[in-house]
Design an enzyme around this catalytic site. Structure first.
Site, PDB file in Angstrom:
ATOM      1  N   ASP A 198       1.270  -1.007   0.024  1.00 49.18           N
ATOM      2  CA  ASP A 198       0.045   0.134   0.247  1.00 49.18           C
ATOM      3  C   ASP A 198       0.796   1.888  -0.321  1.00 49.18           C
ATOM      4  OD1 ASP A 198      -2.361   1.593   1.228  1.00 49.18           O
ATOM      5  OD2 ASP A 198      -3.014  -0.073   1.231  1.00 49.18           O
ATOM      6  N   HIS A 256      -3.670   6.111   3.442  1.00 45.49           N
ATOM      7  CA  HIS A 256      -4.463   5.104   3.139  1.00 45.49           C
ATOM      8  C   HIS A 256      -4.001   3.205   3.668  1.00 45.49           C
ATOM      9  CE1 HIS A 256      -5.830   1.346   0.298  1.00 45.49           C
ATOM     10  NE2 HIS A 256      -7.387   2.431  -0.085  1.00 45.49           N
ATOM     11  N   SER A 439     -11.202  -0.862  -1.088  1.00 45.20           N
ATOM     12  CA  SER A 439      -9.918  -0.754   0.204  1.00 45.20           C
ATOM     13  C   SER A 439     -10.468  -1.716   1.179  1.00 45.20           C
ATOM     14  CB  SER A 439      -9.150   0.180  -0.254  1.00 45.20           C
ATOM     15  OG  SER A 439      -8.249   0.560  -1.538  1.00 45.20           O
TER      16      SER A 439
END
Length: 614
Positions: A198, A256, A439
């Site tokens: 990520d 994120h 996600s």
């Protein structure tokens, strides 16, 4: 892959809680200085085979075994230079040159041109390279992007672990949740490593203790913000904001990777914040996304390394992962490079979980969602239906909570660790953030894989893991849009764990006594504090359900829940009048099994229980 819907930012963060962490709410709350407009960090997919601005600079070339370019780096560079000349592009673009960047773990080479090529020039170079008999395949080194969108709001509740019950519906809600609490009775992920590929991670007091030393695989200084094209130890997230519209869409930092890592293994039962699904597992953070996304070539090397494979120039991974989570993607079918890396990881025994994508389109048109040997995850909301943005299709294996963004706070979002900076994390503070996207759905599945592996007597092969998760997924409680399949159902962690460690005790759904519609069960008795579990299956078309007790002596309480055992703090309806004349009514919005628990508030005898649906 999630479109930007709002780029305005109102940053009115009200009073911080005692240890400097924030939880948010969309609504104006008592004591909050201002109602907060959502902050949305959008994710936008670039056209297939291109960088975000439609121009391409990097390509992946796989030479045939035994060919000179495969055997010699100098020959590979010479081959690329000759192809560039044959393409005719150097004549129209003075100074255009090509360099060999490196060889990937999959055996392919990355090459880069000195000037960005538009779509026509890119197609010309690809066609010329493919014409070389020594070339097995060639493809653009596409950039992929995270598949989540972030919303931040002002603080509402002082964080502590019990907040997970109020905010983290995605764990325990009887309709939209993944049934994590029932799984925690069996496993918490001890001894398992989950690699999260990520944006990297930032410091957070509710996550740090479960992080292993990671690695930064980004090989472009513009993307990484590290000032060098070299890869580096550690997986610090420097921020993925972008203020150059010529490079890619303008956006704030998302942090994120910190959010997805929190879903996997946020520290739990520590008196602060929220909870992680596999909270005794360890997260191996691997940074592959930065400003304007991340290259397929870097992601492919990271997949191999995370699974314990060898990558030239990178130290061996001391903590090979049993599962890899990739909450990322881009338009276009699965690349050969990505597939080769995934196949290597699976051969190493690592389960690969990927997000399905946020374009409300067929996942077959996205990578890595369309790759083979992965578990591709769609997103659902608290009502158990398809999230409006989620990709769909036969490539989706199962779905999991991703938030729908339309049910308010907290129920519209998935809540986890984050940072409140718009740019560099050093300019912000640790917070808890609500986000939506496939996600967010994928790490729920990855963490459940960790739970399974932590109790398996021998490690489960990736194919066994996929079969188990799909077989135990529970049916969608609402109808899906026509022609938009979302896999085998919604992730059910409790049922998945039960295939390895069968549930035991009074709260196991298998121990529930069946009720028939309008058929009384008479003569119930029990001591104070005793519990008896019953169940009734309600058919399609029913609109309401009532549970009644009457007669006898003593005092009982009714706890009702859809889909699983009602427990303290996790019920849909409660009736607790004095005495035995109880009525618990629930509107039936979904067919399926409803459970009622008769609890002895005091000792009782001679009580009748009846269920009625209509």
């Amino acid at each position: 892959m999630f479109p930007t819907t709002n780029r305005s930012h109102v940053r009115a963060l009200a009073a911080a809680v005692s240890f400097g962490l924030l939880i948010a709410s969309t609504a104006s709350t008592a004591g909050a200085a201002t109602a907060i407009a959502p902050r949305v960090a959008g994710v936008q997919a670039a056209p297939s085979g291109t960088s975000p601005n439609g121009r391409q600079t990097r390509f992946i070339v796989r030479y045939r075994s035994g060919s000179a370019p495969m055997l010699s780096a100098s020959s590979a560079l010479s081959s690329a230079r000759n192809a560039l000349v044959r393409s005719g592009l150097t004549a129209s673009r003075p100074g255009l040159s090509v360099r060999r960047v490196r060889r990937l773990a999959t055996g392919a080479d990355v090459i880069a041109v000195s000037k960005p090529l538009d779509a026509v020039a890119t197609a010309t170079l690809l066609r010329t390279l493919r014409a070389d008999p020594a070339v097995a395949y060639v493809e653009a080194d596409r950039r992929l992007y995270h598949t989540g969108s972030q919303h931040r709001y002002g603080p509402d509740l002082a964080p502590n672990d019990p907040v997970y019950g109020a905010y983290q519906w995605h764990y325990s809600h009887s309709v939209g949740g993944m049934y994590a609490p029932g799984a925690w009775d069996t496993a918490t992920g001890t001894g398992v490593v989950v690699a999260v590929l990520d944006t990297g991670v930032v410091a957070h007091p509710d996550l740090d203790a479960n992080l292993l030393p990671g690695y930064d695989f980004i090989s472009d200084a513009f993307v990484s913000r590290r000032g060098s094209d070299a890869r580096a130890a550690g997986a610090h997230d420097y921020g993925d904001w972008n203020d150059d519209p010529d490079a890619c869409p303008v956006s704030d930092s998302s942090f994120h990777g910190t959010h997805t890592a929190g879903t996997v293994a946020e520290v739990t039962n520590n008196g602060i914040g929220l909870a992680g699904v596999a909270h005794n597992a360890k997260v191996l953070p691997v940074r592959v996304l930065g400003r304007c996304g991340g290259y397929t070539s870097d992601i492919a090397d990271a997949i191999v390394w995370a699974s314990g494979g060898t990558v030239a120039g990178v130290p061996a991974n001391a903590n090979p992962a049993e599962v890899i989570n990739m909450s990322l993607g881009g338009e276009g079918a699965c690349d050969a490079t990505m597939q080769a890396a995934i196949d290597t990881a699976v051969a190493n025994g690592t389960t690969v979980v990927v997000s399905g994508g946020n374009s409300n389109a067929d996942a077959a048109g996205f990578s890595p969602a369309s790759c083979n040997n992965v578990i591709t995850v769609g997103a659902t909301g608290i009502k158990g239906g398809k999230a409006f943005y989620s990709n769909y299709g036969t490539r989706i294996d199962l779905s999991a909570p991703g938030g729908n963004g339309q049910e308010g706070v907290p129920y519209g979002y998935v809540w986890q660790t984050g940072n409140d900076s718009l740019t560099s994390p050093e300019l912000g503070s640790p917070v808890y953030v609500g986000m939506i996207g496939t996600s967010m759905a994928a790490p729920h599945v990855s963490a459940t894989v960790a739970l399974l592996q932590s109790v398996a007597k021998t490690p489960l092969a990736p194919a066994q893991v996929e079969t188990t998760l799909k077989a135990t997924a529970r049916p969608f409680p609402v109808a899906l849009p026509s022609g938009q399949p979302m896999g085998s159902g919604i992730l059910n962690a409790k049922a998945a764990l039960a295939t390895l460690v069968p549930c035991q005790g009074a709260d196991c759904e298998g121990n529930a006594r069946a009720l028939a519609n309008r058929v009384p069960v008479k003569g119930l008795s029990g001591a104070a504090g005793s519990e008896r579990l019953f169940a009734i299956t309600v058919p399609l078309g029913a609109t309401g359900l009532s549970f009644l007790t009457y007669g006898g002596t003593g005092d009982v309480t009714l706890l009702v829940r859809y889909g699983q055992t009602p427990i303290a703090g996790a019920v849909d309806v409660t009736s607790m009048r004095p005495g035995n004349n109880e009525t618990a009514r629930i509107a039936v919005t979904r067919a399926g099994t409803y459970y009622v628990k008769v609890v002895g508030t005091k000792a009782y005898t001679g009580v009748t229980l009846e269920a009625r649906h209509y």
